[in-house]
Design an enzyme around this catalytic site. Sequence first.
Site, PDB file in Angstrom:
ATOM      1  N   GLY A  46       6.745  -3.595  -3.530  1.00 24.05           N
ATOM      2  CA  GLY A  46       6.362  -2.200  -3.390  1.00 24.05           C
ATOM      3  C   GLY A  46       5.805  -1.935  -2.008  1.00 24.05           C
ATOM      4  O   GLY A  46       5.300  -2.846  -1.347  1.00 24.05           O
ATOM      5  N   GLN A  51       1.132   2.424   4.527  1.00 22.69           N
ATOM      6  CA  GLN A  51       1.233   1.045   5.039  1.00 22.69           C
ATOM      7  C   GLN A  51       2.090   0.962   6.295  1.00 22.69           C
ATOM      8  O   GLN A  51       2.007  -0.014   7.037  1.00 22.69           O
ATOM      9  CB  GLN A  51       1.819   0.113   3.968  1.00 22.69           C
ATOM     10  CG  GLN A  51       0.872  -0.114   2.797  1.00 22.69           C
ATOM     11  CD  GLN A  51       1.486  -1.069   1.798  1.00 22.69           C
ATOM     12  OE1 GLN A  51       2.267  -0.685   0.955  1.00 22.69           O
ATOM     13  NE2 GLN A  51       1.141  -2.345   1.918  1.00 22.69           N
ATOM     14  N   CYS A  95      -0.805  -7.843  -1.630  1.00 25.23           N
ATOM     15  CA  CYS A  95      -0.395  -6.644  -0.895  1.00 25.23           C
ATOM     16  C   CYS A  95       0.104  -7.074   0.480  1.00 25.23           C
ATOM     17  O   CYS A  95      -0.496  -7.941   1.109  1.00 25.23           O
ATOM     18  CB  CYS A  95      -1.605  -5.721  -0.743  1.00 25.23           C
ATOM     19  SG  CYS A  95      -1.266  -4.218   0.182  1.00 25.23           S
ATOM     20  N   LEU A  96       1.191  -6.464   0.921  1.00 26.39           N
ATOM     21  CA  LEU A  96       1.731  -6.801   2.241  1.00 26.39           C
ATOM     22  C   LEU A  96       0.733  -6.482   3.355  1.00 26.39           C
ATOM     23  O   LEU A  96       0.803  -7.061   4.437  1.00 26.39           O
ATOM     24  CB  LEU A  96       3.052  -6.066   2.485  1.00 26.39           C
ATOM     25  CG  LEU A  96       4.229  -6.509   1.597  1.00 26.39           C
ATOM     26  CD1 LEU A  96       5.409  -5.556   1.758  1.00 26.39           C
ATOM     27  CD2 LEU A  96       4.649  -7.938   1.900  1.00 26.39           C
ATOM     28  N   HIS A 137      -0.522   0.263  -8.131  1.00 27.70           N
ATOM     29  CA  HIS A 137      -0.936  -0.284  -6.821  1.00 27.70           C
ATOM     30  C   HIS A 137      -0.489   0.639  -5.678  1.00 27.70           C
ATOM     31  O   HIS A 137      -1.269   0.953  -4.771  1.00 27.70           O
ATOM     32  CB  HIS A 137      -0.331  -1.687  -6.677  1.00 27.70           C
ATOM     33  CG  HIS A 137      -0.596  -2.364  -5.375  1.00 27.70           C
ATOM     34  ND1 HIS A 137      -1.362  -3.499  -5.260  1.00 27.70           N
ATOM     35  CD2 HIS A 137      -0.183  -2.079  -4.110  1.00 27.70           C
ATOM     36  CE1 HIS A 137      -1.406  -3.872  -3.989  1.00 27.70           C
ATOM     37  NE2 HIS A 137      -0.694  -3.033  -3.266  1.00 27.70           N
ATOM     38  N   GLU A 138       0.765   1.086  -5.743  1.00 27.48           N
ATOM     39  CA  GLU A 138       1.298   1.918  -4.652  1.00 27.48           C
ATOM     40  C   GLU A 138       0.670   3.316  -4.656  1.00 27.48           C
ATOM     41  O   GLU A 138       0.381   3.878  -3.594  1.00 27.48           O
ATOM     42  CB  GLU A 138       2.824   2.017  -4.725  1.00 27.48           C
ATOM     43  CG  GLU A 138       3.564   0.690  -4.690  1.00 27.48           C
ATOM     44  CD  GLU A 138       3.127  -0.255  -3.592  1.00 27.48           C
ATOM     45  OE1 GLU A 138       2.711   0.201  -2.511  1.00 27.48           O
ATOM     46  OE2 GLU A 138       3.176  -1.483  -3.835  1.00 27.48           O
ATOM     47  N   HIS A 141      -2.563   3.311  -3.023  1.00 26.89           N
ATOM     48  CA  HIS A 141      -2.475   3.372  -1.554  1.00 26.89           C
ATOM     49  C   HIS A 141      -2.514   4.827  -1.062  1.00 26.89           C
ATOM     50  O   HIS A 141      -3.063   5.105   0.003  1.00 26.89           O
ATOM     51  CB  HIS A 141      -1.168   2.735  -1.053  1.00 26.89           C
ATOM     52  CG  HIS A 141      -1.230   1.252  -0.825  1.00 26.89           C
ATOM     53  ND1 HIS A 141      -2.086   0.669   0.089  1.00 26.89           N
ATOM     54  CD2 HIS A 141      -0.522   0.232  -1.366  1.00 26.89           C
ATOM     55  CE1 HIS A 141      -1.904  -0.653   0.085  1.00 26.89           C
ATOM     56  NE2 HIS A 141      -0.959  -0.947  -0.789  1.00 26.89           N
TER      57      HIS A 141
HETATM   58 NI    NI Z   1      -0.207  -2.846  -1.246  1.00 25.74          NI
END
Ligand code: NI
Length: 168
Positions: A46, A51, A95-96, A137-138, A141
């Site tokens: 995701g 991000q 998370c990236l 999660h997304e 963000h």
């Molecule tokens: Ni993330």
Amino acid sequence: MARRNILTKEQPTLYKKCRPVTEFNSRLHQLLDDMKDTLALENGVGLAAPQVGVLRRAVIVLETNVPEGEEEYMIELVNPEIIETSGEQYGAEGCLSVPEEYGMVRRPMHVKVRAQDRNGETFEVEGDGLTARCFCHEIDHLEGIIFTSRCERMLSREELEAGSIEEE
Ligand code: NI
């Protein structure tokens, strides 16, 4: 393929609330295409627009719950809202934007989302398990919330090595 640079947790942009998408134009389509390319190149599940430094309400989620032999696919969600949740899951999340850190987060097991597609059409989509976790999660963000603030505890290196963990 156009990879965009992924911001990491030190950058204040990630803690800001995103504004709704109001124009469903070629600029949005380019953003979504680039986000999908970036997610594929990073092997994530995701990615949210903030991000990649864009404070707009758009996310990509990889649907991994597909029948055997079928390809996983990415779901584009513009202005997504969670409209129903049920059940509960407690599991590892990453998370990236927070490389190499994982923690235990409680999320609903089933999530229904209402969103718009890249042309502004409203639709609903449901996810279970990892997909449900990823929706939450997304969408977090977009509110400037990073999973570490929802973690009940971070995982140790030994625990990480013991199991396989997906990045969101
Ligand atoms: Ni993330």
